[in-house]
Design a protein around this motif. Structure first.
Motif, PDB file in Angstrom:
ATOM      1  N   GLN B 127       0.820  -1.218   0.000  1.00 32.19           N
ATOM      2  CA  GLN B 127       0.000   0.000   0.000  1.00 32.19           C
ATOM      3  C   GLN B 127       0.851   1.263   0.000  1.00 32.19           C
ATOM      4  OE1 GLN B 127      -3.786  -0.329   2.411  1.00 32.19           O
ATOM      5  NE2 GLN B 127      -2.941  -2.381   2.793  1.00 32.19           N
ATOM      6  N   LYS B 128       2.130   1.109   0.315  1.00 26.75           N
ATOM      7  CA  LYS B 128       3.032   2.263   0.276  1.00 26.75           C
ATOM      8  C   LYS B 128       3.428   2.627  -1.158  1.00 26.75           C
ATOM      9  CE  LYS B 128       5.775   0.747   4.030  1.00 26.75           C
ATOM     10  NZ  LYS B 128       7.108   0.741   4.642  1.00 26.75           N
ATOM     11  N   TYR B 129       3.314   1.655  -2.058  1.00 24.59           N
ATOM     12  CA  TYR B 129       3.786   1.858  -3.435  1.00 24.59           C
ATOM     13  C   TYR B 129       2.696   1.514  -4.447  1.00 24.59           C
ATOM     14  CZ  TYR B 129       8.029   1.801  -0.694  1.00 24.59           C
ATOM     15  OH  TYR B 129       8.963   2.064   0.266  1.00 24.59           O
ATOM     16  N   PRO B 130       1.653   2.331  -4.479  1.00 29.86           N
ATOM     17  CA  PRO B 130       0.495   2.007  -5.345  1.00 29.86           C
ATOM     18  C   PRO B 130       0.842   2.003  -6.835  1.00 29.86           C
ATOM     19  CG  PRO B 130       0.286   4.216  -4.402  1.00 29.86           C
ATOM     20  CD  PRO B 130       1.469   3.593  -3.745  1.00 29.86           C
ATOM     21  N   GLN B 131       1.979   2.611  -7.222  1.00 28.90           N
ATOM     22  CA  GLN B 131       2.345   2.666  -8.632  1.00 28.90           C
ATOM     23  C   GLN B 131       3.115   1.428  -9.103  1.00 28.90           C
ATOM     24  OE1 GLN B 131       1.133   5.165 -10.400  1.00 28.90           O
ATOM     25  NE2 GLN B 131       0.274   5.921  -8.492  1.00 28.90           N
ATOM     26  N   ALA B 132       3.431   0.526  -8.182  1.00 27.90           N
ATOM     27  CA  ALA B 132       4.274  -0.626  -8.558  1.00 27.90           C
ATOM     28  C   ALA B 132       3.662  -1.367  -9.737  1.00 27.90           C
ATOM     29  CB  ALA B 132       4.468  -1.558  -7.375  1.00 27.90           C
ATOM     30  N   LYS B 133       4.502  -1.610 -10.731  1.00 28.97           N
ATOM     31  CA  LYS B 133       4.049  -2.304 -11.942  1.00 28.97           C
ATOM     32  C   LYS B 133       4.026  -3.818 -11.730  1.00 28.97           C
ATOM     33  CE  LYS B 133       3.561  -1.699 -16.606  1.00 28.97           C
ATOM     34  NZ  LYS B 133       4.713  -1.794 -17.509  1.00 28.97           N
ATOM     35  N   GLU B 152      -1.830 -16.888  -0.968  1.00 30.17           N
ATOM     36  CA  GLU B 152      -2.245 -15.792  -0.079  1.00 30.17           C
ATOM     37  C   GLU B 152      -1.525 -14.487  -0.459  1.00 30.17           C
ATOM     38  OE1 GLU B 152      -1.276 -18.739   0.853  1.00 30.17           O
ATOM     39  OE2 GLU B 152      -2.974 -19.622   1.925  1.00 30.17           O
ATOM     40  N   LEU B 153      -0.246 -14.592  -0.786  1.00 31.25           N
ATOM     41  CA  LEU B 153       0.509 -13.393  -1.147  1.00 31.25           C
ATOM     42  C   LEU B 153      -0.013 -12.808  -2.457  1.00 31.25           C
ATOM     43  CD1 LEU B 153       4.171 -14.455  -0.190  1.00 31.25           C
ATOM     44  CD2 LEU B 153       2.580 -13.025   1.128  1.00 31.25           C
ATOM     45  N   ALA B 154      -0.360 -13.674  -3.400  1.00 30.91           N
ATOM     46  CA  ALA B 154      -0.897 -13.202  -4.689  1.00 30.91           C
ATOM     47  C   ALA B 154      -2.224 -12.488  -4.468  1.00 30.91           C
ATOM     48  CB  ALA B 154      -1.071 -14.375  -5.643  1.00 30.91           C
ATOM     49  N   GLN B 155      -3.040 -13.080  -3.610  1.00 31.18           N
ATOM     50  CA  GLN B 155      -4.344 -12.483  -3.298  1.00 31.18           C
ATOM     51  C   GLN B 155      -4.159 -11.100  -2.662  1.00 31.18           C
ATOM     52  OE1 GLN B 155      -6.601 -14.983  -0.674  1.00 31.18           O
ATOM     53  NE2 GLN B 155      -8.574 -14.072  -1.245  1.00 31.18           N
ATOM     54  N   THR B 156      -3.195 -10.999  -1.770  1.00 28.38           N
ATOM     55  CA  THR B 156      -2.896  -9.730  -1.102  1.00 28.38           C
ATOM     56  C   THR B 156      -2.510  -8.658  -2.115  1.00 28.38           C
ATOM     57  OG1 THR B 156      -2.113 -10.975   0.807  1.00 28.38           O
ATOM     58  CG2 THR B 156      -1.435  -8.662   0.674  1.00 28.38           C
ATOM     59  N   VAL B 157      -1.659  -9.040  -3.076  1.00 28.45           N
ATOM     60  CA  VAL B 157      -1.250  -8.079  -4.109  1.00 28.45           C
ATOM     61  C   VAL B 157      -2.475  -7.586  -4.885  1.00 28.45           C
ATOM     62  CG1 VAL B 157       0.070  -7.740  -6.235  1.00 28.45           C
ATOM     63  CG2 VAL B 157       1.064  -9.068  -4.348  1.00 28.45           C
ATOM     64  N   HIS B 158      -3.296  -8.535  -5.327  1.00 33.19           N
ATOM     65  CA  HIS B 158      -4.448  -8.166  -6.157  1.00 33.19           C
ATOM     66  C   HIS B 158      -5.467  -7.309  -5.397  1.00 33.19           C
ATOM     67  CE1 HIS B 158      -2.835 -10.490  -9.374  1.00 33.19           C
ATOM     68  NE2 HIS B 158      -3.009 -11.658  -8.783  1.00 33.19           N
ATOM     69  N   ALA B 163      -0.628  -4.434  -9.801  1.00 37.73           N
ATOM     70  CA  ALA B 163       0.704  -4.948 -10.141  1.00 37.73           C
ATOM     71  C   ALA B 163       0.630  -6.410 -10.583  1.00 37.73           C
ATOM     72  CB  ALA B 163       1.644  -4.828  -8.942  1.00 37.73           C
ATOM     73  N   LEU B 164       1.504  -6.746 -11.514  1.00 32.69           N
ATOM     74  CA  LEU B 164       1.625  -8.152 -11.915  1.00 32.69           C
ATOM     75  C   LEU B 164       2.279  -8.934 -10.773  1.00 32.69           C
ATOM     76  CD1 LEU B 164       3.061  -7.754 -15.545  1.00 32.69           C
ATOM     77  CD2 LEU B 164       0.703  -8.383 -14.928  1.00 32.69           C
ATOM     78  N   VAL B 165       1.842 -10.174 -10.606  1.00 31.68           N
ATOM     79  CA  VAL B 165       2.467 -11.044  -9.604  1.00 31.68           C
ATOM     80  C   VAL B 165       3.423 -11.988 -10.328  1.00 31.68           C
ATOM     81  CG1 VAL B 165       2.082 -12.835  -7.873  1.00 31.68           C
ATOM     82  CG2 VAL B 165       0.510 -10.884  -8.051  1.00 31.68           C
ATOM     83  N   VAL B 166       4.706 -11.794 -10.073  1.00 31.29           N
ATOM     84  CA  VAL B 166       5.748 -12.582 -10.737  1.00 31.29           C
ATOM     85  C   VAL B 166       6.414 -13.469  -9.688  1.00 31.29           C
ATOM     86  CG1 VAL B 166       7.880 -12.485 -12.072  1.00 31.29           C
ATOM     87  CG2 VAL B 166       6.149 -10.687 -12.339  1.00 31.29           C
ATOM     88  N   VAL B 167       6.475 -14.784  -9.960  1.00 27.56           N
ATOM     89  CA  VAL B 167       6.972 -15.708  -8.937  1.00 27.56           C
ATOM     90  C   VAL B 167       8.127 -16.550  -9.461  1.00 27.56           C
ATOM     91  CG1 VAL B 167       6.338 -17.534  -7.311  1.00 27.56           C
ATOM     92  CG2 VAL B 167       4.629 -15.842  -8.003  1.00 27.56           C
ATOM     93  N   ASP B 168       9.201 -16.597  -8.672  1.00 23.84           N
ATOM     94  CA  ASP B 168      10.318 -17.505  -8.912  1.00 23.84           C
ATOM     95  C   ASP B 168       9.952 -18.861  -8.297  1.00 23.84           C
ATOM     96  OD1 ASP B 168      12.565 -19.088  -8.625  1.00 23.84           O
ATOM     97  OD2 ASP B 168      13.790 -17.571  -7.647  1.00 23.84           O
TER      98      ASP B 168
END
Lengths: 385, 385
Positions: B127-133, B152-158, B163-168
């Motif tokens: 929430q600190k970086y609403p512009q994150a791509k 859960e982390l992906a859900q939190t992002v969305h 922002a796109l959720v990119v996972v290693d």
């Protein structure tokens, strides 16, 4: 068992094939009469000499171990000849069967399975048959895991007779000392699929000068197993009378190089250690070893289960389901024992693994064994040795 | 260690390659633009879909896992873009380094090594970086053995961002569940040398429709890592823009068939069991697990040794002398931990073996551990599961 190819092959042959040997056998096929093939045959033959402890070149047949046993019989005996077989188990019996098949005069010294032949025992027997042309012995009796005292038995034969000493070394040559020349062994045979770490398909026959004279003058009825033709082709053209198993020869050369690199004494010491580890683990589980310590082979260990409350064939099936393949008993020992092979491409951790599998499988079957006990016993031997 | 090729490779990748896969990779070379090659690429791509849990075809690069990480960065971000990296260890840091190299605006959420990123933690940060791509996450952090809660982390992002959720997913895809479509993951990448049981050399990138739109419109500075060219060549000609690693693709097809035959759920359950076995054995020796149970990865286990009286690097050397290769710590954890890889071509008995080797090696070093204790603990889990 999750992976179909991730099983642990712990039978007394065929034994696991090392990746180096697999790779060597995957080389492109070559003409079997080419110079490359001749060089390969020469190399293998020369590298086999120290394995047998002989200064003469052994000959290599495309065939199973039994073809070598039969070659040893049919090239040394002629119609009307007498022969002695010392049988300590299924493979002593096989020598007897071959001799019977050809109709030679057979005298069998039967030793109870699980026991070795003692020199005194042989001494008495051999003096009853002074005309015997050859005495057939077994170095390691695969069916029980007995290692017969070959140097002493050979000496006993020579003390009382002119008979040739013919030895089946199939399940131990390459894993235990063999000094054919020094021990006055006339013929020693082995197969590829045991301590030599190869797939089945090669039989090797080493013979003394005295044996070669007999072989040369013998008018044996076999064409394929005519050892004299193998020797002549090898000496005169560095080849074989019939098509050699080229890929297996590539593998043999690599396996013999592995043994050279490890060192003969180190290879023998390793097998001796594998024997100790196996026996310590089996004892720790309260199971019964078939063979007493001084005659136990460094290549295979038999465990007697006939007095146990559990069924050994069910146990073997459960072991297999857990990914471990151990052998059952042969002939009258079927359902009475199981056998663990520990020769060739086998290290301490392979024994720790099979012992862990044994204690685990027995526990699964409700047999009161302590998990970790066999593993611990083997590890203690590893620390000691 | 007797046999140079009989080592037990228990690092978190490269992992052992099954014989079936080795055999498949030994097929004769083919032209990389032939119909056979196209069929092979199509087959692999289709068989990869269920591994990633996506209906779209992933693309396959000839490259290491890092090439896929870089492809994910360079195809989603453009000059001036902001990006968030959640770093839970060395591979989170790698994402950050790639992003820094290209000069994009980077915000790193640093989680202490050995801990997972909790959704609440990410929620506050994002929430600190609403512009994150894009937000870059790590599924299994190889350096610690943490499995981050990706769904859960992906859900939190969305919830908080576009922002796109990119996972290693390099060190776990193929060993743990992955439902890209269901979890709304935009890009998931992996490498060949981990749970996919192959040698290193293939990188795989799976992307959502949303991600492909971004990729398509992105004017990235890379030629080799231009994912759009991989997708177009695949869809239009069933091939790759640059020469594909043909042998590795043969291996990939075989490995994916092995996974299909075992069953996806069974593969995941096996890895979960391997995790339990490893942790039970380590606990039985009184050693310290780095990661708490709920975040411990089914593919790699870290053991903290910094408080022990013995030196972990000496221990690893002794393990290697005994034929077992375990990994050390990375970066600041070097000399502080060791890591056991248990993914891919690995079964219960592989864990029993490495545990036996650990207790044996520590005992050799004079560390007071009970021989057989870890083995027993693992066997008890095997009976339970």
């Amino acid at each position: 068992m999750v992976f179909q190819d991730k099983f642990h092959l712990r039978i007394p042959g065929p034994t696991p094939v090392p990746p180096r040997v697999q790779q060597a056998m995957a080389k492109p096929m070559i003409g079997h009469r080419s110079n490359i093939a001749s060089k390969l045959i020469q190399d293998c033959t020369n590298q086999l000499k120290p394995i047998f402890g002989t200064s003469l070149q052994p000959v290599i047949l495309a065939g199973s171990g039994t073809s070598a046993l039969e070659a040893a019989v049919v090239n040394t005996l002629s119609e009307g000849d007498e022969a002695i077989v010392v049988s300590t188990g299924a493979f002593g019996d096989r020598f007897a069967k071959i001799i019977q098949k050809y109709g030679f005069n057979l005298h069998v010294l039967d030793i109870p399975w699980g026991k070795a032949c003692e020199p005194d025992n042989l001494s008495v027997f051999i003096q009853k048959y002074p005309q015997a042309k050859a005495v057939f012995l077994t170095y390691c009796e695969t069916s029980t895991g007995v290692l017969n005292p070959i140097p002493e038995l050979a000496q006993t034969v020579h003390q009382h007779s002119d008979a040739l000493v013919v030895v089946d070394g199939v399940s131990c040559i390459g894993a235990v000392p063999c000094q054919m020349d020094e021990w006055n062994i006339d013929i020693m045979v082995t197969g590829s699929q045991k301590a030599l770490m190869l797939p089945p398909g090669l039989a090797i026959v080493a013979a003394s000068e005295r044996a070669w004279k007999t072989i040369e003058s013998n008018d044996q009825p076999s064409f394929y197993l005519d050892l004299d033709s193998y020797r002549k082709k090898l000496e005169q053209q560095a080849t074989t009378p019939f098509t050699p198993a080229v890929s297996l020869l590539y593998g043999l050369k690599e396996a013999l190089s592995m043994i050279e690199e490890e060192g003969y004494e180190q290879v023998f010491a390793r097998h001796e250690r594998l024997r100790k580890l196996t026996r310590a683990g089996i004892r720790a589980l309260g199971l019964t070893l078939m063979v007493e310590n001084r005659h136990a082979s460094p290549t295979v260990t038999s465990i007697v289960t006939s007095h146990e409350k559990w069924d050994v064939e069910s146990f073997r099936k459960n072991m297999q389901a857990n990914g471990f393949i151990v052998a059952g008993g042969q002939q009258h020992l079927k359902g009475e024992i199981f056998r663990i092979g520990h020769m060739g491409y086998c290290d301490d951790w392979d024994i720790v693994a099979v012992l862990a599998a044994i204690e685990f499988t027995l526990h699964q079957m409700g047999v009161p064994v302590e998990l970790g006990a066999a593993t611990k016993a083997a590890q203690e031997v590893m620390l000691d040795v």
